[in-house]
Design an enzyme around this catalytic site. Structure first.
Site, PDB file in Angstrom:
ATOM      1  N   GLU A 164       1.137  -1.333  -7.705  1.00 19.73           N
ATOM      2  CA  GLU A 164       1.690  -2.007  -8.866  1.00 19.73           C
ATOM      3  C   GLU A 164       1.078  -1.443 -10.138  1.00 19.73           C
ATOM      4  OE1 GLU A 164       1.606  -6.229  -8.439  1.00 19.73           O
ATOM      5  OE2 GLU A 164       2.179  -6.069  -6.336  1.00 19.73           O
TER       6      GLU A 164
ATOM      7  N   ASP B 296      -7.112  -8.254  -2.025  1.00 17.99           N
ATOM      8  CA  ASP B 296      -5.874  -8.514  -1.289  1.00 17.99           C
ATOM      9  C   ASP B 296      -6.139  -8.443   0.224  1.00 17.99           C
ATOM     10  OD1 ASP B 296      -2.661  -8.352  -1.275  1.00 17.99           O
ATOM     11  OD2 ASP B 296      -3.441  -6.882   0.147  1.00 17.99           O
TER      12      ASP B 296
ATOM     13  N   THR C  31      10.890  -9.076  -6.004  1.00 19.30           N
ATOM     14  CA  THR C  31      10.999  -7.981  -5.031  1.00 19.30           C
ATOM     15  C   THR C  31      11.378  -8.506  -3.640  1.00 19.30           C
ATOM     16  OG1 THR C  31       9.270  -6.858  -6.257  1.00 19.30           O
ATOM     17  CG2 THR C  31       9.721  -6.026  -4.047  1.00 19.30           C
TER      18      THR C  31
ATOM     19  N   LYS D 274      -6.058 -11.458   3.314  1.00 17.27           N
ATOM     20  CA  LYS D 274      -5.360 -11.330   4.608  1.00 17.27           C
ATOM     21  C   LYS D 274      -6.334 -11.484   5.765  1.00 17.27           C
ATOM     22  CE  LYS D 274      -1.903  -8.345   2.503  1.00 17.27           C
ATOM     23  NZ  LYS D 274      -1.650  -6.967   2.101  1.00 17.27           N
TER      24      LYS D 274
END
Ligand SMILES: NC(=O)c1ccc[n+]([C@@H]2O[C@H](COP(=O)([O-])OP(=O)(O)OC[C@H]3O[C@@H](n4cnc5c(N)ncnc54)[C@H](OP(=O)(O)O)[C@@H]3O)[C@@H](O)[C@H]2O)c1
Length: 410
Positions: free
Chosen positions: A178, A189, A17, A193
């Site tokens: 996804e 996730d 992607t 970060k």
């Protein structure tokens, strides 16, 4: 190419992607980059699972862009590239949040650049701002909506009354989630970060394992409905803040009052708010993911690496990671419709030092609900109160609690 221009060779690891969007963006911007840097960037090779060799890619490149994701072999490729004197650019948050110190140390000792703007909040320039623009400020706290998938799902649930499952299906249909959304919806996730953000903002090592995180799978449509009555917006927020000489880094769903800069950030957008005495507060927001968007952040890093260096300095201090923090809470109780229920709940809360700011009583019979917002209290005390409340005979379902950010802005 003009006769005075030298070429700058970029080896690309990964053509999915982001990688394929990067390969498209590079020639489209090459003329302008050549004018700015005096060097003409060109793709010298591409490697995927099915084509290319890393040795060849390294041999023919001045800089390696890593867009394969995951820990191995991405870690090994980046280390080898830096040890061979190549600058590297990556968007790999999982790798940096678990092996960042090894990678940053290698970049320093080898005198090469390791850039990673695309790893946090997509195209929103959070990393550059923390590393460069705010290097003269002492940061007290960072709040971030750093996962677009969960922000889209919560926005849809609040807007349309959809269930979590329906909003997730809509996010998948539109390409915001996804097929396997687990790392997004369980908060991991965002935690990765926040580990990277905290490392830069507080100049202390932070590993993904030290970040407490919760996701959004348990959120019910009526939490959002009742919250509207209380004037609150629900977001999955990452927080990194100094507490008593230590550092707390955490991710969880939290209610915001409308004046908070993150309250109006809707859909798949990301935003990060930095607070410091010197700068008061700044908020950056924009698209948090997507091929072309992330590729644009990666290309920005490539251009920066072609010009003089920026680096992540060695950590000066090691801050203790604080686990028990003070939070305000929204509390949703399904209770028996009988006299004295509120008094019993209030007694348990008072025993643990939890004081109530506002209460809404809803419904009758099987639909009887008590929805309240509690003033800030140590989370361990609140959790103890929740256990006691869950054991009360008047409870019809396990109690549900979501944090509330108490700060008011504007
Ligand atoms: N997608 C986003 O919106 C987004 C946003 C921010 C950051 N990122 C980060 O950007 C990175 C890339 O994400 P993506 O969404 O572009 O991934 P992707 O679509 O799954 O593409 C991964 C690419 O890497 C290649 N690859 C995987 N394992 C490899 C290996 N062992 N050796 C060589 N090539 C390998 C794949 O090869 P094949 O083609 O042969 O399978 C594919 O070309 C990740 O670190 C991700 O966290 C992505």
């Amino acid at each position: 190419m003009t006769s005075t221009e030298q070429s700058f060779r970029i080896g690309l690891l990964g053509h999915g992607t982001v990688g394929s969007a990067f390969a498209k963006a590079l020639p489209a911007h090459a003329d302008r980059i050549a004018r700015v840097t005096g060097l003409r960037p060109e793709l010298s090779g591409v490697m995927t699972r099915s084509r290319g060799s890393f040795d060849e890619l390294l041999e023919n490149s001045d800089l390696i862009v890593e867009l394969i994701g995951g820990i191995d072999p991405a870690r090994e490729y980046l280390l080898r590239a830096m040890r061979s004197g190549r600058h590297v650019v990556t968007a790999n948050k999982q790798l940096l949040s678990q092996h960042g110190e090894e990678l940053w140390e290698t970049a320093r000792t080898q005198g090469v650049q390791l850039r990673f703007e695309g790893a946090v909040a997509g195209v929103v320039p959070v990393i550059r701002v923390l590393q460069e623009s705010l290097s003269g400020a002492t940061i007290d706290r960072v709040h971030g909506i750093v996962n677009g998938t969960t922000n889209f799902i919560l926005s849809e649930m609040a807007r349309s009354g959809m269930t979590y499952e329906q909003a997730l299906a809509e996010a998948q249909r539109l390409g915001y989630a996804e097929a396997d959304p687990s790392e997004d919806v369980d908060g991991r996730d965002a935690a990765a970060k926040m580990a990277i953000i905290a490392r830069l903002a507080f100049d202390t090592p932070v590993h993904l394992d030290q970040v407490r995180y919760e996701g959004i799978e348990q959120i019910q449509p009526d939490d959002l409905e009742y919250a509207r009555d209380l004037g609150l917006e629900l977001k999955l927020v990452g927080t990194a803040e100094r507490i008593d000489g230590g550092l707390s880094v955490r991710v969880h769903p939290i209610f915001l009052y409308p004046g908070h800069p993150l309250a109006s950030v809707g859909g798949p957008f990301n935003a990060v708010t930095v607070e410091s005495e010197e700068i008061t507060e700044i908020t950056m927001s924009g698209p948090g993911a997507g091929g072309p968007q992330t590729a644009s952040a990666v290309l920005g890093d490539v251009v920066s690496a072609m010009i003089p260096p920026a680096s992540t300095p060695p950590t000066q201090t090691v801050l203790e990671i604080v686990q028990d923090v003070v939070s305000a809470f929204y509390l949703h109780l399904e209770v028996a419709d009988e006299p004295g229920v509120l008094a019993q709940v209030a007694q348990v809360l008072a025993l643990q030092g939890v004081s109530v700011k506002s209460v809404v009583q809803k419904g009758l019979g099987n639909q009887a609900r008590l929805v309240m917002v509690a003033h800030p209290v140590l989370e361990s005390r609140f959790e103890a109160a929740m256990e006691l409340i869950a054991a009360l005979d008047v409870m019809r379902a396990p109690p549900r609690a979501i944090r509330v950010l108490e700060e008011q802005f504007g």
